[in-house]
Design a protein around this motif. Structure first.
Motif, short mmCIF file in Angstrom:
data_model
loop_
_atom_site.label_atom_id
_atom_site.label_comp_id
_atom_site.label_asym_id
_atom_site.label_seq_id
_atom_site.Cartn_x
_atom_site.Cartn_y
_atom_site.Cartn_z
N CYS A 317 29.59 28.17 42.84
CA CYS A 317 29.54 27.78 41.70
C CYS A 317 29.26 26.64 42.08
O CYS A 317 28.63 25.27 41.02
N LYS A 356 32.82 33.24 47.34
CA LYS A 356 32.42 32.89 46.08
C LYS A 356 31.27 33.29 45.69
O LYS A 356 30.55 32.71 44.69
N PRO A 358 27.47 35.67 43.56
CA PRO A 358 27.55 36.43 42.46
C PRO A 358 27.64 37.46 43.33
O PRO A 358 27.24 37.79 44.54
N HIS A 368 34.22 42.57 45.49
CA HIS A 368 34.47 41.94 44.59
C HIS A 368 35.38 40.58 44.64
O HIS A 368 36.82 41.07 45.34
N GLU A 370 38.82 38.86 42.44
CA GLU A 370 39.32 39.02 41.44
C GLU A 370 39.85 38.62 40.36
O GLU A 370 40.26 36.95 41.33
N GLU A 372 38.87 35.97 38.93
CA GLU A 372 37.75 34.57 38.69
C GLU A 372 36.39 35.25 38.53
O GLU A 372 35.85 36.16 38.79
N GLU A 373 35.77 34.53 37.72
CA GLU A 373 34.80 35.22 36.68
C GLU A 373 33.95 33.35 37.09
O GLU A 373 34.00 32.24 37.26
N GLY A 374 32.09 33.79 37.00
CA GLY A 374 31.48 32.71 37.70
C GLY A 374 31.45 32.09 36.04
O GLY A 374 31.86 32.86 35.34
N GLY A 377 29.56 33.67 33.55
CA GLY A 377 31.13 34.51 33.22
C GLY A 377 30.64 35.84 34.01
O GLY A 377 30.78 36.90 34.12
N GLY A 378 29.44 35.46 34.92
CA GLY A 378 29.51 36.77 35.79
C GLY A 378 30.26 36.73 37.15
O GLY A 378 30.98 36.02 36.85
N GLN A 379 30.56 38.20 37.23
CA GLN A 379 31.36 38.78 38.38
C GLN A 379 31.09 37.67 39.44
O GLN A 379 29.83 38.14 40.44
N LEU A 380 31.85 37.53 40.45
CA LEU A 380 32.40 37.19 41.41
C LEU A 380 32.75 37.59 42.48
O LEU A 380 33.11 38.63 42.78
#
Ligand code: AMO
Length: 469
Positions: A317, A356, A358, A368, A370, A372-374, A377-380
């Motif tokens: 990010c 980290k 996406p 994945h 845990e 924490e989000e991008g 809102g995308g999964q990291l």
């Protein structure tokens, strides 16, 4: 030139040329047999100066018609450059060149006064590429004649450096408890996506060349080997034709049980730090050869800067923000391409990790991240890259070790878990959390030696247009 101090005599030589040069004083008056390539042959009539080179040094051999069999004298005197020659004679102080008679290269203090000699293999003329003369030919001509190209000193030095880098990498990993494995290269399922596989016919069935030892190094971990590494070929049917892509490359992989992404990034940075430190202490003479050539081509000198630890971590990010801040066009979820990397490297010029990523951009085996989000809102994920300048050196990450999640990842990526049962079955009977990485050896060598193309540091590269030599 290689240090041959400890080398034993062979059927073709009592000493390497390097040993004669090194031990010259103590060998004065002793008989030696040496073999090598005829770099130059000078002198007419009854005398002949043969400049002989092997992989460990060069020395002058002095031949006098009266002192030896005439036929042998004549054949050596008329030998073409790069022919291989064996001579026997007494070690003596080198006679100074006659006034006005320069020496092609500075010569050691000693020479061999030849009493017998023979041509082992005559070289055809003309040579397709120069060995000692700097004839400017393109990389493809050099690669077509790699057997001769390798005789050039700076090219030879590059491959010695390559060997040293692998040796130091191995040494370091072994010191951290990793053991070397060899995984199969004929495989039935894709580890890194199905589009860039080379299909092969395997008796009555279809198979592929391995893209990565990924699934097998994980199976070794599931089997309890704890910490493994492999240095082996990987094959990718990619149509890229760039300075950093090959269709066969050597992947330096590790995998460790009870480790996560941060743990294996630590292994990576310590290993690179060790490699650079060892090259600096032991191999400056090889870097000097590379630099001599670079300078002759008007290129800057490469110095070995030992990278400090830890390497910077720039999460995906943040990397995106750096690219945007530098005027680059990129959105969350996009790949970070070379021109984006330039903008990041402007701030972080050395090795740096990009952790980290996406989750959607990483392979099914990556774990994945845990809690924490991008930014969108995308999964990291717990996947990372190691970059230097505009180039990716390594990818790696923590692996998914829960079989149900793994199977659902496979399905989400449009893959059939049944095709991977040989792999997923390994997770059914207790699986340690684990992590690892794969490093492109040629790319690391490019950084160390300043080579502008991976082909420079690969013996016989395989790309879209090259399957020979
Ligand atoms: P990846 O596909 O990113 O990851 O490859 C790992 C590293 O291998 C090098 N590399 C290449 N080098 C030359 N030519 C190519 N065509 C090429 N493709 C890749 C790069 C790259 O960073 N299984 C994962 C690793 C892991 O997670 O352990 C993998 O193969 O330097």
């Amino acid at each position: 030139m290689r240090d041959s101090t400890e080398w034993k005599p062979t059927s073709y030589r009592s000493h390497t040329i390097g040993q004669v040069v090194e031990l010259g004083e103590s060998l004065l008056g002793s008989e030696v047999t040496i073999s090598g390539y005829a770099e130059t042959v000078r002198g007419r009539g009854a005398i002949c100066f043969l400049l002989l080179r092997d992989g460990t040094g060069r020395i002058q051999a002095f031949l006098k018609r009266d002192n030896m069999d005439e036929d042998s004298f004549d054949s050596i005197q008329s030998a073409s450059r790069e022919s291989t020659v064996q001579v026997t004679g007494l070690v003596a102080q080198k006679r100074p060149p006659k006034v006005g008679e320069g020496e092609p290269v500075p010569l050691p203090e000693y020479e061999v006064n030849v009493s017998s000699g023979t041509i082992l293999a005559e070289a055809s003329t003309p040579l397709p590429i120069g060995v000692i003369d700097d004839v400017q030919v393109g990389l493809h001509v050099r690669l077509d004649n790699r057997h001769l190209d390798l005789r050039r000193e700076h090219v030879n030095a590059m491959f010695q450096l390559r060997s040293r880098v692998l040796q130091y990498g191995r040494d370091h990993l072994i010191s951290e408890g990793f053991q070397e494995i060899n995984s199969p290269k004929i495989i039935a399922a894709a580890a890194e996506g199905g589009t860039n596989l080379f299909p092969i016919k395997y008796f009555e069935t279809d198979a592929f060349l391995s893209q990565s030892p990924q699934l097998y190094k994980q199976l070794a971990i599931l089997g309890g080997l704890e910490r493994v590494f492999e240095i082996g070929p990987a094959f990718r049917a990619e149509k890229h034709d760039t300075y950093r892509h090959l269709n066969e490359f050597i992947s330096f992989d590790i995998e460790g049980a009870w480790m996560d992404d941060e743990d294996v990034m630590g292994v990576q940075e310590r290993m690179i730090h060790y490699i650079w430190s060892q090259v600096k202490v032991n191999d400056q003479h090889l870097m000097d050869k590379v630099n001599e050539y670079r300078e002759s081509q008007g290129k800057g000198k490469i110095t070995i800067e030992i990278p400090s630890l830890p390497f910077p971590r720039i999460p995906y990010c943040d990397a995106i923000e750096i690219v945007k801040g530098g005027g680059g066009e990129i959105d969350w979820g996009d790949d970070i391409e070379s021109h984006h990397c330039d903008l990041i490297a402007a701030k972080f010029p050395g090795f740096h990790f990009i952790p980290k990523w996406p989750m959607a951009m990483k392979p099914f085996y990556i774990h994945h991240k845990e809690g924490e989000e991008g930014s969108s809102g995308g999964q990291l994920s717990r996947g990372f890259d190691l970059n230097y300048g505009r180039d990716e050196m390594t990818s790696g990450g923590a692996r998914e070790h829960r079989v149900d999640v793994l199977e659902s990842n496979l399905r989400n990526m449009g893959l059939d878990p049944d095709d991977f049962s040989f792999y997923t079955d390994g997770f059914r009977y207790g699986a340690p959390p684990h992590a690892g990485w794969g490093l492109g050896v040629a790319r690391l060598l490019m950084v160390l030696t300043g080579a502008g193309n991976v082909r420079e540091v690969v013996l016989f590269p395989r790309d879209r247009s090259r399957v020979t030599p």
